[in-house]
Design a protein around this motif. Structure first.
Motif, PDB file in Angstrom:
ATOM      1  N   ILE A   1       2.165   6.832  -6.863  1.00 45.37           N
ATOM      2  CA  ILE A   1       1.352   8.024  -7.412  1.00 45.37           C
ATOM      3  C   ILE A   1       1.577   9.209  -7.106  1.00 45.37           C
ATOM      4  CG2 ILE A   1      -1.065   8.422  -7.070  1.00 45.37           C
ATOM      5  CD1 ILE A   1      -2.122   5.371  -6.498  1.00 45.37           C
ATOM      6  N   SER A   2       2.199   9.515  -5.973  1.00 44.52           N
ATOM      7  CA  SER A   2       2.573  10.647  -5.157  1.00 44.52           C
ATOM      8  C   SER A   2       3.790  11.442  -6.007  1.00 44.52           C
ATOM      9  CB  SER A   2       2.817  10.699  -3.880  1.00 44.52           C
ATOM     10  OG  SER A   2       1.616  10.459  -3.269  1.00 44.52           O
TER      11      SER A   2
ATOM     12  N   GLN B   1       0.711  -1.172  -0.050  1.00 44.48           N
ATOM     13  CA  GLN B   1       0.156  -0.243  -0.076  1.00 44.48           C
ATOM     14  C   GLN B   1       0.757   1.172   0.010  1.00 44.48           C
ATOM     15  OE1 GLN B   1      -3.232   0.626   2.853  1.00 44.48           O
ATOM     16  NE2 GLN B   1      -2.188   2.459   3.658  1.00 44.48           N
ATOM     17  N   SER B   2       1.981   1.316   0.839  1.00 47.83           N
ATOM     18  CA  SER B   2       2.997   2.564   0.987  1.00 47.83           C
ATOM     19  C   SER B   2       3.530   2.675  -0.361  1.00 47.83           C
ATOM     20  CB  SER B   2       3.756   2.327   2.147  1.00 47.83           C
ATOM     21  OG  SER B   2       2.972   2.408   3.250  1.00 47.83           O
TER      22      SER B   2
ATOM     23  N   LEU C   1       8.325  10.281  -1.268  1.00 49.87           N
ATOM     24  CA  LEU C   1       9.382   9.857  -0.780  1.00 49.87           C
ATOM     25  C   LEU C   1       9.122   9.135   0.526  1.00 49.87           C
ATOM     26  CD1 LEU C   1      12.065  12.470  -1.879  1.00 49.87           C
ATOM     27  CD2 LEU C   1      11.835  10.388  -2.837  1.00 49.87           C
ATOM     28  N   PHE C   2       8.279  10.006   1.459  1.00 53.11           N
ATOM     29  CA  PHE C   2       7.930   9.334   2.856  1.00 53.11           C
ATOM     30  C   PHE C   2       7.476   8.073   2.668  1.00 53.11           C
ATOM     31  CE2 PHE C   2       4.723   8.706   6.043  1.00 53.11           C
ATOM     32  CZ  PHE C   2       5.553   8.713   7.192  1.00 53.11           C
ATOM     33  N   TYR C   3       6.386   7.894   1.694  1.00 56.37           N
ATOM     34  CA  TYR C   3       5.929   6.415   1.709  1.00 56.37           C
ATOM     35  C   TYR C   3       6.747   5.498   0.981  1.00 56.37           C
ATOM     36  CZ  TYR C   3       1.115   7.412   3.567  1.00 56.37           C
ATOM     37  OH  TYR C   3       0.058   7.748   4.211  1.00 56.37           O
ATOM     38  N   LEU C   4       7.677   5.929   0.328  1.00 61.51           N
ATOM     39  CA  LEU C   4       8.542   4.992  -0.206  1.00 61.51           C
ATOM     40  C   LEU C   4       9.540   4.659   1.142  1.00 61.51           C
ATOM     41  CD1 LEU C   4       9.525   4.006  -2.858  1.00 61.51           C
ATOM     42  CD2 LEU C   4      11.382   5.760  -2.926  1.00 61.51           C
ATOM     43  N   ALA C   5       9.878   5.567   1.662  1.00 58.92           N
ATOM     44  CA  ALA C   5      10.762   5.055   3.041  1.00 58.92           C
ATOM     45  C   ALA C   5       9.692   4.382   3.931  1.00 58.92           C
ATOM     46  CB  ALA C   5      11.243   6.383   3.649  1.00 58.92           C
TER      47      ALA C   5
END
Length: 389
Positions: free
Chosen positions: A128-129, A121-122, A161-165
């Protein structure tokens, strides 16, 4: 007030709902599709947060991954809104993200289940972001970013990038993640980031469309409503930088054009016919003038052309092309006792510090000379320097 997970979810739902309502109100005023899509995205986040809150209080309406899946849909709406804003058509392959999410729901249970779901999900939200942020990148000058658009791009990229991390954190052994009871450092940090992201996204989205709206209002104010050429106001605003480019080695030219016997078209065929003829001439200007030329309608059947880096021979050739092409179009469209043609007064200039009004006066004198000599011709004013400084 302690910023525990429950409180953060309450704040997130309230801010998302407020953002959805505000953007919806903006959309109701200006009918920009991007605003509606962004508003829908925030509304979905608000609903998802409410479902998560209800679940934390024992009201289980849907599975835990349903509200989290709504977060993916919300970000898809954000991406669609950015695509609408940038006039970009998303490839159909992006719809595969929906299929990926549905496939996630079919994953079997197990000790790794929460990590796998959270990680995928992240990763989807990150992709997408980041894609939305990259869509806002200026490409060849076609899209000039306003302050709001630049801020939106920055927030989307940082959010992605936050959600990638966050997706990467699920690969760390023994990382404590428990969505059902709102425990775990990753979940708490995500909620804090979510509150900040919602606030910044809403502000940036509003500023982005507001700037575009102001630009459009300025463009409308500078356009002649019939021909879509610049109007007198725009001429006086845009001419000075072009005049500054003039020099003895690179002179410019100003043409003042009047449609001969235009009144006969109005009298014999009606004002709609006259309007049609003016639009035809404006289209001819757009297709004939060189790049960098300025064309404006002063009013009635009077037009101005401002050219840079030209010569008297080039000006004469251009005027001849315009006269012949317009005379043929006018004859084809309307029959009049006397032919509708162009009288043109032109002046060359090479003085960068001379005001527009001086060259308009010289072109006007040349235009009247053209009319006195029988109309349907171009008269070039004698070369002379600008007025004393």
């Amino acid at each position: 007030m302690a910023l525990d997970p429950f409180t953060l979810l309450v704040l997130t739902s309230a801010m998302a709902a407020a953002s959805a309502l505000y953007l919806a109100a903006e959309w109701h005023s200006v009918r920009e599709r991007s605003l509606l899509l962004w508003s829908t995205g925030f509304a979905i986040i608000a609903v998802g947060c409410v479902l998560a809150l209800l679940r934390s209080r024992g009201y289980v309406l849907f599975g835990i991954w349903f509200p989290n899946g709504m977060l993916i849909v919300a970000h898809w709406m954000f991406l669609s809104g950015v695509a609408a804003f940038t006039r970009t058509r998303l490839p159909r392959a992006w719809w595969l993200l929906v299929a990926v999410w549905l496939a996630m729901l079919a994953l079997p249970g197990g000790p790794w289940w929460s990590k796998a779901m959270l990680g995928i999900q992240s990763l989807l939200i990150a992709v997408i972001s980041l894609r939305a942020g990259l869509l806002l990148r200026p490409q060849g000058g076609a899209l000039t970013l306003s302050v709001g658009a630049a801020q939106l791009r920055f927030v989307l990229l940082v959010h992605g990038l936050f959600y990638l991390a966050k997706a990467s954190s699920t690969l760390v052994p023994d990382a404590f993640i428990n969505l059902a009871s709102f425990r775990g450092t990753v979940i708490l940090v995500s909620l804090v980031e979510g509150v900040m992201a919602i606030m910044l996204l809403a502000m940036s989205m509003t500023g982005t469309e507001r700037h575009r709206r102001e630009e459009r209002i300025a463009q409308i104010a500078a356009r002649d409503p019939l021909t879509a050429l610049d109007n007198r106001r725009a001429l006086y605003l845009r001419a000075p930088p072009l005049l500054q480019q003039a020099s003895p080695a690179s002179p410019g030219a100003l043409l003042l054009i009047d449609l001969d016997h235009f009144k006969q078209v109005n009298d014999l065929h009606g004002h709609d016919a006259g309007d049609r003829l003016l639009v035809t001439f404006a289209d001819l200007l757009r297709s004939t003038l060189p790049d960098g030329a300025l064309a404006a309608r002063l009013g009635g059947d009077e037009f101005v052309i401002l050219l840079t880096n030209t010569s008297s021979a080039a000006v004469q050739a251009l005027c001849e092309t315009l006269r012949e092409a317009f005379a043929q179009q006018a004859r084809t469209l309307f029959t009049t006792p006397e032919p509708v043609a162009l009288s043109i007064g032109a002046t060359m200039f090479d003085q960068p510090d001379t005001e527009l009004s001086h060259w308009l006066k010289r072109a006007d004198d040349a235009l009247y000379a053209s009319k006195r000599k029988g109309r349907d011709r171009m008269e070039l004013a004698p070369w002379s320097p600008g007025p004393p400084q």
